[in-house]
Every structure is written in structure tokens, then in C-alpha cells.
Scaffold this active site. Sequence first.
Site, PDB file in Angstrom:
ATOM      1  N   HIS A 127      47.418  32.270  33.914  1.00 58.52           N
ATOM      2  CA  HIS A 127      46.993  32.033  35.242  1.00 58.52           C
ATOM      3  C   HIS A 127      46.023  31.165  36.021  1.00 58.52           C
ATOM      4  O   HIS A 127      45.910  30.647  34.389  1.00 58.52           O
ATOM      5  CB  HIS A 127      46.676  33.059  36.279  1.00 58.52           C
ATOM      6  CG  HIS A 127      48.432  34.013  35.564  1.00 58.52           C
ATOM      7  ND1 HIS A 127      49.995  33.935  36.323  1.00 58.52           N
ATOM      8  CD2 HIS A 127      48.488  35.478  35.352  1.00 58.52           C
ATOM      9  CE1 HIS A 127      50.534  35.154  36.159  1.00 58.52           C
ATOM     10  NE2 HIS A 127      49.920  35.923  35.193  1.00 58.52           N
ATOM     11  N   GLU A 164      44.416  38.934  38.428  1.00 54.06           N
ATOM     12  CA  GLU A 164      44.345  38.797  36.793  1.00 54.06           C
ATOM     13  C   GLU A 164      43.735  37.521  36.197  1.00 54.06           C
ATOM     14  O   GLU A 164      43.058  37.222  35.226  1.00 54.06           O
ATOM     15  CB  GLU A 164      46.038  39.081  36.528  1.00 54.06           C
ATOM     16  CG  GLU A 164      46.174  38.761  35.072  1.00 54.06           C
ATOM     17  CD  GLU A 164      47.185  38.553  35.688  1.00 54.06           C
ATOM     18  OE1 GLU A 164      48.405  38.269  34.198  1.00 54.06           O
ATOM     19  OE2 GLU A 164      48.103  38.786  36.379  1.00 54.06           O
ATOM     20  N   HIS A 219      46.590  38.558  29.139  1.00 61.77           N
ATOM     21  CA  HIS A 219      47.482  38.579  30.781  1.00 61.77           C
ATOM     22  C   HIS A 219      46.596  40.678  31.234  1.00 61.77           C
ATOM     23  O   HIS A 219      46.083  41.078  30.224  1.00 61.77           O
ATOM     24  CB  HIS A 219      48.923  38.644  30.396  1.00 61.77           C
ATOM     25  CG  HIS A 219      49.051  37.616  30.324  1.00 61.77           C
ATOM     26  ND1 HIS A 219      49.725  36.787  31.924  1.00 61.77           N
ATOM     27  CD2 HIS A 219      49.588  36.774  29.121  1.00 61.77           C
ATOM     28  CE1 HIS A 219      49.963  35.634  31.848  1.00 61.77           C
ATOM     29  NE2 HIS A 219      50.239  35.360  30.011  1.00 61.77           N
ATOM     30  N   GLU A 301      49.211  42.261  26.887  1.00 63.53           N
ATOM     31  CA  GLU A 301      48.587  42.733  29.035  1.00 63.53           C
ATOM     32  C   GLU A 301      48.392  44.402  28.539  1.00 63.53           C
ATOM     33  O   GLU A 301      48.325  44.338  28.114  1.00 63.53           O
ATOM     34  CB  GLU A 301      50.492  43.127  29.331  1.00 63.53           C
ATOM     35  CG  GLU A 301      51.463  42.175  29.400  1.00 63.53           C
ATOM     36  CD  GLU A 301      51.367  41.475  30.623  1.00 63.53           C
ATOM     37  OE1 GLU A 301      50.528  41.730  31.594  1.00 63.53           O
ATOM     38  OE2 GLU A 301      52.379  40.907  30.924  1.00 63.53           O
TER      39      GLU A 301
END
Length: 338
Positions: A127, A164, A219, A301
Site C-alpha cells: 500500500h 498498515e 503486509h 501478512e
Amino acid sequence: MLTAARVAPVSYVGPDFDPPQSRRSRRRPLTVAAAALVPGALLGWLVYEAVGGTGDGGGSDQAGLGTSSYSSPADDSADSPSASSPSAPSSSAADDKQPGTSSTPRTSAPAGSTPLRGKVVVIDPGHNPTNFQHTAEINRKVNIGTNSKECDTTGTSTNAGYPEAQFTLDVSRRLRALLEKQGATVKFTQDGNRPWGPCVDERAEIGNKANADAAISIHADGAAVGNRGFHVILPGSVHAGAADTRKIVAPSADLGERVAGNFLRATGSAPSNYIGDGTGLVTRTDLGGLNLSTVPKVFIECGNMRDSKDAALLTSGAWRQRAAQGISEGIVSFLRGS
């Protein structure tokens, strides 16, 4: 300012984060090298379970893995930004410094201690902190081989508003510093130096053009409360349109297994109790960042930002350093073939 409301979309919404497909039975449990699943890590799980466990009602068949027994140091509290200031700088504690940022001088490793000299690693911080200001751009559809998806998303955040995208940049910079000390050439897909994106297809292309020996996308998840732990996403075999992962499936699995095992050992966090059948490994064929890659690549993650216990770890500078260390050791192991 990036507020909690603006980063409400969770990790499994958008270009590279659709709800996982039904997972086929994997060929084996977490088969990282046996040395990675050291007795100390297993003991950490048992200690954690003894003092309270995960506290969620599900996942009773997940080998009783629980989650991290690590407690955030008191001086990390300043590193948990409030919802009104999620982009606040990290605390001044030594563990919260971000190695490898533009304001931090690079330190060359001593001669003779650079086992990754000549190796190229591409790090993809998931992101972008200012994606929310560019909705038209990040909602644009791009081709990921199997179908089209949005360019990018805002990512998720903790309930207190820690984004995040800020987490991924911090861990990525720490990881870069560790890998450069090993002699690797490290390239980022973005370093907080562009207003939005890049799109998922460009993220893959950056690794491809660099002819990376390994690539990893960092992430944190945005799942339901009570869902805890990390998981590493591996590319499945895809041969459609612009996507052809057939040559990278096996080496990516090797990379992912090594990253998972070393992450477990370094952080004490258990594999996810809600995805991956307790292995910490998930294979997917719907992610543009993997489908379009021609070099070995995985996603990690690191935990669930929406669960308060995982969030306490993710907002700790000391824990993020451990996370970067574990990921680094997995990459080094893969690149050295040991």
C-alpha cells in the site's frame, strides 16, 4: 491526516486482497527446515498457552498454536499512534529507530562478511500512506493475467488508527538495513516517496526488471477479532494472459517456507489460527503481485491489525525489529541455499 475511517478497507479487500479461495490440502505442514522450528519456538507457544492462549473460540483444531509470548516493552507505548495522528513519528526509543531511511546513513558491512554480495532483493512495502487521497488512481483497474483488479488499496489499520502502510514501510526499512549489511543490493517498489501506488502490476514489474533473486511483499491483515498470527502467501501455478508463474512456483515455495520458519523463531508469533490450516502457508492464484512476477516472490501478512493482541505487537518497534530479523534470516537462508 490519515484517519482510521479513511483506512477502513481491510487487507482482504481490493487488488491483492480478495477473500482467499477455498484452500486445497497442502502437500505438507510447515516444512521449513527443521532447524527453523526450533524447540524454543515451540516452548514459546506452550508458555503462551499456559498463561491464557489466544482467547478466541475458534481454531481449536489448529494444533493449539496460540500466538506470540512476546510482550511489548513499556517504552514502545509512544509508538502506537492514536486515531487522530496515525502518521506520527515512531518513539525515540532505540528499538523504534527506522534503519535505512533517507535520513539514516548506510553502513557497509565489514569485508569478508557479505554473503549476499551480488544478490538482488526487491522489497514491496504494501500500500501507500497517502493512497486515500488518490481514490480515482488506485481504483483504476489493471490486468493481473487472470482478470482485472483495482490498482491498489488503502490497506487496513489498527483500531487506534495505526495504518498498515506505515507498518509496512517501517518493517521494510528495517529489513533493508539488515539485508544490506549482508551485502545484498536492495530495491523498494516505493519508499513513501510517491503520492500513491504503485499499482500491483507495476510492483511485480519492478522485481522483474531488477531480475531479483528474491522478492517479498510486506503486509498486515485486517481480519476479525480473535483471528491471530502470521501467514506467508505463495504463488500458485498460473498460466493465463500476461501471467505465467510456472517457473517460480517451486522456488517461491522454498522462499516462503524459510521466511515462515524464521519469522516464527524470531518473533515467537504462531502461524495464523484462521487461514493456512496451522501451517503459516497459503497458496493463492488471485494476486496480481504474484501472478505477474517472473522472479521468486512471496507475501507475508505479519499479523492481524484488527485484533488488539496482535495490534500490540505490530505497533511495537521492538517487535517490528524482530519481524524484520526473521524475514531477513529467511531470505538469507533461501539465497544461500542453506
